[in-house]
Each structure stands twice: as structure tokens, then as C-alpha cells.
Design an enzyme around this catalytic site. Sequence first.
Site, PDB file in Angstrom:
ATOM      1  N   ASP A   8      -5.221   0.059   2.787  1.00  0.00           N
ATOM      2  CA  ASP A   8      -4.224  -0.039   3.423  1.00  0.00           C
ATOM      3  C   ASP A   8      -3.843  -1.517   3.423  1.00  0.00           C
ATOM      4  O   ASP A   8      -4.590  -2.282   2.871  1.00  0.00           O
ATOM      5  CB  ASP A   8      -4.585   0.369   5.139  1.00  0.00           C
ATOM      6  CG  ASP A   8      -3.637  -0.301   5.921  1.00  0.00           C
ATOM      7  OD1 ASP A   8      -2.417   0.231   5.883  1.00  0.00           O
ATOM      8  OD2 ASP A   8      -4.161  -0.622   7.050  1.00  0.00           O
ATOM      9  N   ASP A  10      -1.674  -3.921   5.927  1.00  0.00           N
ATOM     10  CA  ASP A  10      -1.704  -4.714   7.103  1.00  0.00           C
ATOM     11  C   ASP A  10      -3.212  -4.551   8.080  1.00  0.00           C
ATOM     12  O   ASP A  10      -3.440  -3.346   8.509  1.00  0.00           O
ATOM     13  CB  ASP A  10      -0.386  -4.281   7.993  1.00  0.00           C
ATOM     14  CG  ASP A  10       0.900  -4.424   7.374  1.00  0.00           C
ATOM     15  OD1 ASP A  10       1.149  -5.508   6.811  1.00  0.00           O
ATOM     16  OD2 ASP A  10       1.611  -3.718   7.644  1.00  0.00           O
TER      17      ASP A  10
HETATM   18  C1  BG6 Z   1       1.721  -0.615   9.458  1.00  0.00           C
HETATM   19  C2  BG6 Z   1       1.646  -1.661  10.602  1.00  0.00           C
HETATM   20  O1  BG6 Z   1       1.108  -1.052   8.337  1.00  0.00           O
HETATM   21  O2  BG6 Z   1       2.985  -0.812   9.049  1.00  0.00           O
HETATM   22  C3  BG6 Z   1       2.542  -1.206  11.877  1.00  0.00           C
HETATM   23  O3  BG6 Z   1       0.211  -1.617  10.887  1.00  0.00           O
HETATM   24  C4  BG6 Z   1       3.870  -1.449  11.539  1.00  0.00           C
HETATM   25  O4  BG6 Z   1       1.992  -2.353  12.679  1.00  0.00           O
HETATM   26  C5  BG6 Z   1       4.082  -0.477  10.299  1.00  0.00           C
HETATM   27  O5  BG6 Z   1       4.649  -0.885  12.736  1.00  0.00           O
HETATM   28  C6  BG6 Z   1       5.680  -0.454   9.630  1.00  0.00           C
HETATM   29  O6  BG6 Z   1       5.847  -1.774   9.268  1.00  0.00           O
HETATM   30  P1  BG6 Z   1       7.297  -2.225   8.692  1.00  0.00           P
HETATM   31  O7  BG6 Z   1       6.918  -3.415   7.985  1.00  0.00           O
HETATM   32  O8  BG6 Z   1       7.789  -0.973   7.989  1.00  0.00           O
HETATM   33  O9  BG6 Z   1       7.962  -2.420   9.972  1.00  0.00           O
HETATM   34 MG    MG Z   2      -3.521  -1.492   8.678  1.00  0.00          MG
END
Ligand code: BG6
Ligand code: MG
Length: 222
Positions: A8, A10
Site C-alpha cells: 500500500d 499511504d
Molecule cells: C488511500 C488513503 O490510500 O487513498 C485514503 O488511505 C484516501 O485516506 C484514499 O482517501 C483516496 O485517495 P485520493 O488521493 O484518491 O483522494
Molecule cells: Mg494506507
Amino acid sequence: MIQAFIFDLDGVIVDTAKYHFIAWRRMANSLGFDFTEAQNEQLKGVSRKESLGLILEWGGVAKSEAEQEALATQKNEWYREYILQMDESEILEGVVPFLDAAEAAGLKLGLGSSSKNATAILQQIGLASRFGTIIDGNKHTRSKPDPEVFQLGASALGVAPSECVVFEDAEKGVDAAIAGGFTAVGVGGENLSHAHMVIPGFQSLTPQDVLVRLSSRAAQNL
Ligand code: BG6
Ligand code: MG
């Protein structure tokens, strides 16, 4: 026999949860309410649209589809102001040596993220070329805890889920890995005890440490 690692992004490779939190809070505040860091935990691994739905629910605010679209776009513009400032100094400790060692050990590497910004972040931090496949939020439709993101990653790498370890910091991400038949390693975070193994982070950790701990756990369960 493990052939691949899927990460993953984030919360595993970079700590972007803080930027998501600031941007979502700014949006909530503009609507006249606030939410806590503990509530923010529930947004980890959850798509942008679903995160917005949860936050509006917390604030007791109803918005039309078109208004929600505009709010999500605004939040993303604020979020991108932060991520476009990122550089390799934001890569979490131990990640690069761990990727180097995994690659040297012949493991295939993939990235599986709910974020539509994942590729931009990987480019900012200089890791985009390290992964054999990058499945981001633009490439799949069913959000974690659905295993689709990891299934697409495994198939792009040419491995079966049973040959693949997924590294995840979010409860829903661990759920997704388990639902897809992957081995799940929880990274830091909370509520990860259902993972096959939990690590605090990648500092001083080698791929061999992970594989040995997983196989001794599997042996104990025989
Ligand atoms: C995930 C995060 O990786 O991505 C979430 O943990 C986030 O918090 C999700 O909402 C979507 O991210 P993005 O960048 O498409 O808004
Ligand atoms: Mg994550």
C-alpha cells in the site's frame, strides 16, 4: 512459496494521512463543523468519495451529488498542494533498504493503493520505477475492503494471491488482502491484529525476517 510483495502507499511508504487530514478538515471547517484525528483513522484506505460521505455524515450535512463532486475536487486541490511539495525525504524510514533487499532477493514488487494520486506521489518521492506494477485508484473501481486492487496487482505481476505478501497500514486494507487470499502484514497503525503478522515499520527489517516469521507462524498453525 512467496514470489511477490505488494505495498500500500499511504501510511506504508509515506505518511500522507496527515495531509489528507488537513485537507479534509479544511473542507469540514468550511461547512461549519470539525472532526477528530481518531475519526480520521477510519478514512485510511477508504476512497475519496467514500471518505467524503463519512465526513458529511459526521457533520450531519446533506449534499447533492453535484455538490459532493465539487467538494471532493476542492479537497483534492488542497491535498495536491501538499503532495506536490513532497520529496524523497518523506519516504518512511527503512522502506528503501527493504525494497532494495526484496529486489535483490528476486521478489517481484507491486503497489496497490486506493489513491488516484498514488502515481504522482511515487514520482515526487522518486520511487515510481521501483514497482513492476502500480495499481492506483484510477485502475480499480471497488474500494478496499474489496480485494480488487491487490488481485489486479498480483495478476499484473504474474503471481497467485497465495504467493504474495501485502503490506497494509489500514484495517480495511488488511481485510481486503485477507479476503483475496493474500498473506497480510499490518504496518504500524491500529486494529491490525487480524493480519498474519504486524510490524511497527520497516526500520531494521529485512524481507528474510518477514518470510521467516510468516513461515514459522504457518508451521505453528499446522
Ligand atoms: C488511500 C488513503 O490510500 O487513498 C485514503 O488511505 C484516501 O485516506 C484514499 O482517501 C483516496 O485517495 P485520493 O488521493 O484518491 O483522494
Ligand atoms: Mg494506507
